[in-house]
Design an enzyme around this catalytic site. Structure first.
Site, PDB file in Angstrom:
ATOM      1  N   ASN A  32     -33.273   4.981 -13.367  1.00 40.98           N
ATOM      2  CA  ASN A  32     -34.046   5.395 -14.547  1.00 40.98           C
ATOM      3  C   ASN A  32     -34.784   4.219 -15.196  1.00 40.98           C
ATOM      4  OD1 ASN A  32     -32.028   3.986 -15.801  1.00 40.98           O
ATOM      5  ND2 ASN A  32     -31.269   5.678 -17.061  1.00 40.98           N
ATOM      6  N   LEU A  33     -34.698   3.065 -14.587  1.00 45.39           N
ATOM      7  CA  LEU A  33     -35.387   1.849 -15.052  1.00 45.39           C
ATOM      8  C   LEU A  33     -34.989   1.436 -16.467  1.00 45.39           C
ATOM      9  CD1 LEU A  33     -38.977   2.315 -13.504  1.00 45.39           C
ATOM     10  CD2 LEU A  33     -37.055   1.046 -12.585  1.00 45.39           C
ATOM     11  N   ALA A  77     -25.503   2.044  -9.929  1.00 45.18           N
ATOM     12  CA  ALA A  77     -25.979   2.143 -11.320  1.00 45.18           C
ATOM     13  C   ALA A  77     -24.823   2.195 -12.305  1.00 45.18           C
ATOM     14  CB  ALA A  77     -26.834   3.403 -11.481  1.00 45.18           C
ATOM     15  N   TYR A 145     -16.227  -0.893 -20.857  1.00 45.15           N
ATOM     16  CA  TYR A 145     -16.865  -1.057 -19.545  1.00 45.15           C
ATOM     17  C   TYR A 145     -15.803  -0.968 -18.446  1.00 45.15           C
ATOM     18  CZ  TYR A 145     -19.186  -3.725 -15.771  1.00 45.15           C
ATOM     19  OH  TYR A 145     -19.690  -4.163 -14.573  1.00 45.15           O
ATOM     20  N   VAL A 184     -24.228 -14.673 -18.713  1.00 43.64           N
ATOM     21  CA  VAL A 184     -24.159 -15.939 -19.440  1.00 43.64           C
ATOM     22  C   VAL A 184     -25.313 -16.886 -19.096  1.00 43.64           C
ATOM     23  CG1 VAL A 184     -22.511 -16.912 -17.744  1.00 43.64           C
ATOM     24  CG2 VAL A 184     -22.585 -17.831 -20.054  1.00 43.64           C
ATOM     25  N   ILE A 201     -22.439 -20.932 -28.086  1.00 47.66           N
ATOM     26  CA  ILE A 201     -21.591 -20.533 -26.964  1.00 47.66           C
ATOM     27  C   ILE A 201     -20.518 -19.592 -27.503  1.00 47.66           C
ATOM     28  CG2 ILE A 201     -19.933 -21.362 -25.236  1.00 47.66           C
ATOM     29  CD1 ILE A 201     -21.574 -23.948 -25.071  1.00 47.66           C
TER      30      ILE A 201
HETATM   31  P1  NAD Z   1     -28.384  -3.871 -13.486  1.00 46.82           P
HETATM   32  O1  NAD Z   1     -28.470  -3.416 -14.884  1.00 46.82           O
HETATM   33  O2  NAD Z   1     -29.395  -4.865 -13.027  1.00 46.82           O
HETATM   34  O3  NAD Z   1     -28.416  -2.607 -12.507  1.00 46.82           O
HETATM   35  C1  NAD Z   1     -28.024  -1.310 -12.903  1.00 46.82           C
HETATM   36  C2  NAD Z   1     -29.162  -0.376 -12.550  1.00 46.82           C
HETATM   37  O4  NAD Z   1     -28.770   0.965 -12.827  1.00 46.82           O
HETATM   38  C3  NAD Z   1     -30.425  -0.651 -13.344  1.00 46.82           C
HETATM   39  O5  NAD Z   1     -31.529  -0.685 -12.456  1.00 46.82           O
HETATM   40  C4  NAD Z   1     -30.527   0.544 -14.285  1.00 46.82           C
HETATM   41  O6  NAD Z   1     -31.867   0.861 -14.624  1.00 46.82           O
HETATM   42  C5  NAD Z   1     -29.837   1.632 -13.484  1.00 46.82           C
HETATM   43  N1  NAD Z   1     -29.237   2.691 -14.295  1.00 46.82           N
HETATM   44  C6  NAD Z   1     -28.360   2.539 -15.321  1.00 46.82           C
HETATM   45  N2  NAD Z   1     -28.018   3.737 -15.825  1.00 46.82           N
HETATM   46  C7  NAD Z   1     -28.686   4.674 -15.082  1.00 46.82           C
HETATM   47  C8  NAD Z   1     -28.753   6.104 -15.117  1.00 46.82           C
HETATM   48  N3  NAD Z   1     -28.062   6.813 -16.018  1.00 46.82           N
HETATM   49  N4  NAD Z   1     -29.549   6.726 -14.218  1.00 46.82           N
HETATM   50  C9  NAD Z   1     -30.243   6.007 -13.306  1.00 46.82           C
HETATM   51  N5  NAD Z   1     -30.226   4.663 -13.230  1.00 46.82           N
HETATM   52  C10 NAD Z   1     -29.451   4.004 -14.108  1.00 46.82           C
HETATM   53  O7  NAD Z   1     -26.907  -4.424 -13.272  1.00 46.82           O
HETATM   54  P2  NAD Z   1     -26.269  -5.229 -12.047  1.00 46.82           P
HETATM   55  O8  NAD Z   1     -25.765  -6.514 -12.574  1.00 46.82           O
HETATM   56  O9  NAD Z   1     -27.188  -5.203 -10.873  1.00 46.82           O
HETATM   57  O10 NAD Z   1     -25.001  -4.340 -11.769  1.00 46.82           O
HETATM   58  C11 NAD Z   1     -24.970  -3.409 -10.696  1.00 46.82           C
HETATM   59  C12 NAD Z   1     -23.582  -2.803 -10.609  1.00 46.82           C
HETATM   60  O11 NAD Z   1     -22.618  -3.823 -10.329  1.00 46.82           O
HETATM   61  C13 NAD Z   1     -23.113  -2.132 -11.900  1.00 46.82           C
HETATM   62  O12 NAD Z   1     -22.353  -1.001 -11.552  1.00 46.82           O
HETATM   63  C14 NAD Z   1     -22.242  -3.179 -12.530  1.00 46.82           C
HETATM   64  O13 NAD Z   1     -21.283  -2.606 -13.370  1.00 46.82           O
HETATM   65  C15 NAD Z   1     -21.581  -3.782 -11.295  1.00 46.82           C
HETATM   66  N6  NAD Z   1     -21.072  -5.124 -11.508  1.00 46.82           N
HETATM   67  C16 NAD Z   1     -21.920  -6.131 -11.820  1.00 46.82           C
HETATM   68  C17 NAD Z   1     -21.423  -7.415 -12.005  1.00 46.82           C
HETATM   69  C18 NAD Z   1     -22.352  -8.562 -12.359  1.00 46.82           C
HETATM   70  O14 NAD Z   1     -21.850  -9.661 -12.587  1.00 46.82           O
HETATM   71  N7  NAD Z   1     -23.666  -8.375 -12.391  1.00 46.82           N
HETATM   72  C19 NAD Z   1     -20.052  -7.667 -11.885  1.00 46.82           C
HETATM   73  C20 NAD Z   1     -19.207  -6.604 -11.572  1.00 46.82           C
HETATM   74  C21 NAD Z   1     -19.721  -5.335 -11.363  1.00 46.82           C
END
Ligand code: NAD
Length: 312
Positions: A32-33, A77, A145, A184, A201
């Protein structure tokens, strides 16, 4: 392979799109961007193996129409901001649990049974100072979360137990790298661009966590997916080193070429309520399948800082 990828426009999701497309897989990215960006996937738009659908996973009827004839769903997502739960207590219920239910239910009605899920180390919450294996329990998260992630894992397990689904669940350490939009490193760079003399910080700076470079996370997910055949395949993705928040601040200052920056700590052992100040994951289960992080946590952080600065 024909893959349906939720969150395909996000940080981690777009790297997964790149990897799958480079292997010749067919990919439909559904996003959904909200935090994802078109620029992360637009280089694939002329490729007929790539489809982008802008839609919200909360809309179950649309999802049921779109998830058809795929071999596997990568459900990436989610709300990525761990801190938001303190202010918006429904957010992770909707974007963690409900959205995952919708994905699973849309898969069920379309007879798709393989799901790969991006969970998080935060499901373990505060643990003894040991490398924590996947068998550690009870898992009682201290953030909304983390609760959303654990609820999603439970729903996936229920669809496996009731409807014969097969799942690959990955509990990631912190993921960093190019296209990172939150976390961070991005926070410190943004703050120092605004005021290069002073850096706020959160916490006491001693929070000590593992950071993994994004392409390694993608490789780990695919390695597990291709080399494990249990009904539920649960893996930690981490490495055996970590980095303190103060060390990250020092590295950002060095890479930005700044001098005499005053670090101002907000204090307390946590960055925010629900923050897990210290964790170490035991990744030996996925290591045995042939995946091991090549970068240490410090190296992953340094590489991510350079790339984010080069592209900002
Ligand atoms: P991100 O926000 O870049 O990616 C999430 C994507 O999901 C985004 O493109 C967002 O637009 C889309 N999205 C969110 N809600 C939506 C909805 N209702 N419908 C359609 N699209 C939706 O985050 P990320 O860091 O790439 O994280 C990706 C996954 O990895 C997530 O599930 C996050 O919880 C998990 N994760 C990330 C980390 C990290 O350090 N980045 C660590 C552990 C887990």
């Amino acid at each position: 392979m024909k893959a349906f990828l939720t969150g395909g426009a996000g940080f981690i999701g777009s790297h997964l799109v790149d990897k799958l497309i480079s292997r010749g897989d067919d990919v439909t990215a559904y996003d959904n961007l909200t935090s994802g960006k078109k620029q992360f996937f637009e280089h694939h738009l002329k490729n007929d193996k790539f489809t982008f659908i802008k839609a919200d996973l909360l809309d179950l009827s649309q999802l049921k129409k779109e998830i058809k004839d795929f071999d596997v769903v990568f459900h990436i997502a989610a709300n990525p901001f761990v801190r938001l739960g303190e202010k918006q207590t429904r957010l992770d219920l909707e974007q963690g649990a409900i959205v995952t239910y919708n994905v699973l239910e849309a898969m069920r009605v379309n007879d798709i049974k393989k799901i790969v899920f991006s969970s998080s180390s935060v499901v373990y919450a505060e643990t003894p100072p040991l490398a924590i294996p996947e068998t550690y329990g009870p898992t009682l998260p201290i953030s909304f979360y983390g609760a959303g992630k654990l609820a999603a894992e439970g729903l996936i397990s229920a669809f496996c137990g009731t409807f014969d689904f097969q799942a690959w669940i990955y509990r990631f350490a912190n993921v960093v790298g190019i296209r990172g939009t939150h976390g961070v490193i991005v926070d410190f760079i943004d703050k120092l661009k605004k005021n290069p003399k002073e850096l706020e910080i959160l916490g006491d700076g001693n929070q000590q966590k593992t950071y993994l470079y994004v392409s390694e996370v993608i490789d780990g997910m695919l390695q597990g997916y291709e080399h494990s055949t249990d009904q539920i395949n649960l893996f930690n993705l981490g490495c055996d080193s970590d980095t303190t928040v103060t060390r990250i601040a020092e590295m950002v200052v060095e890479e930005m070429g700044l001098k005499d920056v005053e670090f101002k700590y907000t204090g307390g052992k946590r960055g925010w309520p629900g923050d897990v100040p210290r964790f170490q994951l035991d990744a030996s289960k996925i290591n045995k399948l042939g995946w091991k992080a090549k970068y240490t946590s410090d190296e992953a952080v340094r590489k991510a800082i350079r790339e984010i600065l080069d592209n900002s």
